[in-house]
Scaffold this motif. Structure first.
Motif, PDB file in Angstrom:
ATOM      1  N   UNK A   1      44.675  35.508  42.174  1.00 35.65           N
ATOM      2  CA  UNK A   1      43.881  34.542  42.920  1.00 35.65           C
ATOM      3  C   UNK A   1      42.874  35.211  43.845  1.00 35.65           C
ATOM      4  N   UNK A   2      43.285  36.342  44.437  1.00 30.66           N
ATOM      5  CA  UNK A   2      42.414  37.028  45.395  1.00 30.66           C
ATOM      6  C   UNK A   2      41.258  37.750  44.699  1.00 30.66           C
ATOM      7  N   UNK A   3      41.249  37.727  43.356  1.00 30.17           N
ATOM      8  CA  UNK A   3      40.195  38.384  42.568  1.00 30.17           C
ATOM      9  C   UNK A   3      40.103  39.882  42.865  1.00 30.17           C
ATOM     10  N   UNK A   4      41.240  40.503  43.165  1.00 34.17           N
ATOM     11  CA  UNK A   4      41.239  41.951  43.381  1.00 34.17           C
ATOM     12  C   UNK A   4      41.637  42.688  42.098  1.00 34.17           C
ATOM     13  N   UNK A   5      42.178  41.948  41.120  1.00 33.04           N
ATOM     14  CA  UNK A   5      42.651  42.564  39.884  1.00 33.04           C
ATOM     15  C   UNK A   5      41.998  41.897  38.674  1.00 33.04           C
ATOM     16  N   UNK A   6      41.659  42.715  37.662  1.00 35.17           N
ATOM     17  CA  UNK A   6      41.045  42.197  36.435  1.00 35.17           C
ATOM     18  C   UNK A   6      41.717  42.826  35.219  1.00 35.17           C
ATOM     19  N   UNK A   7      41.970  42.017  34.165  1.00 32.73           N
ATOM     20  CA  UNK A   7      42.539  42.606  32.948  1.00 32.73           C
ATOM     21  C   UNK A   7      41.481  42.768  31.869  1.00 32.73           C
ATOM     22  N   UNK A   8      41.715  43.739  30.994  1.00 33.32           N
ATOM     23  CA  UNK A   8      40.764  44.036  29.915  1.00 33.32           C
ATOM     24  C   UNK A   8      41.100  43.103  28.747  1.00 33.32           C
TER      25      UNK A   8
END
Ligand SMILES: Cc1cc2nc3c(=O)[nH]c(=O)nc-3n(C[C@H](O)[C@H](O)[C@H](O)COP(=O)(O)OP(=O)(O)OC[C@H]3O[C@@H](n4cnc5c(N)ncnc54)[C@H](O)[C@@H]3O)c2cc1C
Length: 438
Positions: free
Chosen positions: A273-280
């Protein structure tokens, strides 16, 4: 009749049984081994480590180390046994696996309020508080009983996980925000890493030649394993442009840095939710972790990527926690039923111990008519329990402890080392303050 039944004497179940018994409950702990083995365990000991003998970093400015420190504050049995049986391993906590499992077994068997019962549980006990901690290799009969309770669509049997990187480690001078054909919000929902033909071909060549983990027998034998989702390297081996026409297709995307459509695009999807992590997106893989770092850093924009989770494919029984669990580890539709360990999605040895500790403590509070605890979100134990019980964008996937799960610092700290140290200070101070209110 006992006050509490704990099913599964792995890392989570042993911790849960111990915590509940320390709070005064009479506990029966069921463990099916050695009568009935899982495909990965090799002994009858409780808390057997199925693979690596390392429990990860011991440094508090690393997520795994901070979580261990929180667990030490909470008097974790598993961490205490690991500390006693530790081997020299630099800044990591590695253990003599046999001595470690033997010590946990001995401590549990010697506890005056825990009865260890070596039996497989095939049905959910009714009318009694229960903790289910049967792990990624839950026996088929019990898995069926759990699926009947949760709905088959909410219990998963295979993991096909794509790697996750921190947003701040993506080079936005190369990557750009957009959704295909401008769909999504104005800025675009995805981070896009563009490749020209030369970059693409080099990437594919390295990908198809990279070293992979060997499949275990039970994974190779079960055809559903591969049907679940094709590993990216297997798809790439089909033909040179298989990725460019598949998950890396550039359609509907213009690179604002060049004004042109790239040859291929790796898309990164927001993961928390915090948009600190992204998946490929589409990068489920069996590549060894060191190879993932080497090959995926060839992707333009990911040269300095910080991986908080590597891609994996393995058999893994886990719940759709965000639809089923409270952060107290209670099953939403039956509050005397708790889940703990890898089956909740708190991934890895220490994550499993953490949810085991929360489930055990809270089961004891619930039996005593006291309000179960929700740990502060600024602690890793609280953040993990929140992660597995809170709906978020995309499909739910298990997660290891990592700093990306914590709320940002206020004011922000740019330097990574200082930021991690500040996360640790805040977590331990908040945990202490929280415990002092109980
Ligand atoms: C092959 C494999 C390798 C892994 N390697 C690592 C690694 O190197 N590092 C890492 O951090 N994580 C690893 N994991 C992930 C995970 O952290 C571990 O599996 C961890 O042991 C999970 O803890 P747990 O307590 O949830 O489950 P487990 O430790 O598996 O404990 C569950 C227990 O429940 C018992 N059980 C199952 N069904 C029943 C039943 N019906 N009745 C009674 N008992 C039952 C099992 O025998 C087992 O003892 C691995 C997982 C797998 C499957």
């Amino acid at each position: 009749m006992p006050d509490l039944i704990v099913i599964g004497g792995g890392l989570a179940g042993s911790e849960a049984a111990w915590q509940a018994a320390e709070q005064g409950l009479e506990v029966v702990l069921y463990e099916m081994r050695p009568r009935r083995m899982t495909p990965a365990h090799t002994s009858g000991q409780l808390a057997e480590l199925v693979c690596s003998n390392s429990l990860g970093s011991n440094r508090v400015d690393r997520a795994s180390g901070l979580l261990k420190e929180e667990l030490r504050h909470l008097k974790s049995l598993i961490i205490a046994c690991a500390d006693v049986t530790a081997l020299p391993a630099g800044q990591a906590l590695a253990v003599d696996r046999e001595a470690f499992a033997a010590l946990v077994t001995e401590r549990i068997q010697a506890h005056p309020r825990i009865t260890l019962c070596r039996e497989e549980v095939t049905e959910l006990p009714i009318g009694q508080p229960v903790v289910i901690a049967t792990g990624p290799l839950t026996s088929p009969a019990l898995a069926e009983a759990i699926a009947a309770l949760t709905g088959a669509e909410s219990l998963y049997f295979y993991d096909a996980m794509a790697p996750i990187v921190t947003a701040e480690s993506v080079n936005m001078e190369i990557a750009f925000r957009a959704s295909r054909y401008g769909a999504g919000d104005e800025e675009g929902d995805y981070l896009n890493c563009p490749m020209n033909r030369q970059q693409y071909e080099r990437f594919v060549q390295e990908l198809v030649n990279a070293e992979t983990f060997p499949l275990r027998d039970f994974e190779r034998e079960d055809p559903r394993f591969f049907e679940a989702c094709l590993p990216i390297e297997v798809l790439a081996r089909r033909e040179l442009n298989a990725l460019a026409f598949g998950p890396l297709k550039p359609v509907g995307l213009i690179d604002p840095h060049t004004g042109r459509r790239p040859y291929a695009v790796v898309q990164l999807r927001q993961d928390n939710r915090a948009a600190t992590l992204y998946n490929l997106v589409g990068f489920q893989t069996n590549l060894k972790w060191s190879e993932q770092e080497r090959v995926f850093r060839l992707i333009p924009g990911l040269e300095q990527a910080e991986f908080v989770r590597f891609g994996q494919m393995h058999r893994n029984t886990f719940l759709n926690g965000p639809a089923l669990l409270h952060p107290t580890m209670q099953f939403r539709q039956r509050e005397g039923l708790f889940f703990a360990g890898q089956i909740t999605g708190t991934e890895g040895y220490i994550g499993s111990v953490a949810s085991g500790l929360v489930a055990g403590l809270n089961a004891a509070r619930w039996v005593a008519g006291r309000r179960p605890l929700t740990f502060p979100p600024t602690t890793l134990i609280g953040a993990l329990c929140r992660y597995v019980s809170t709906p978020a964008p995309g499909d739910f996937q298990p997660m290891k402890a990592n700093f990306g799960l914590l709320p940002p610092l206020d004011p922000p700290i740019r330097n990574k080392r200082e930021r991690y140290a500040a996360y640790a200070r805040r977590a331990l101070a908040d945990l202490e303050a929280f415990l002092s209110t109980l």
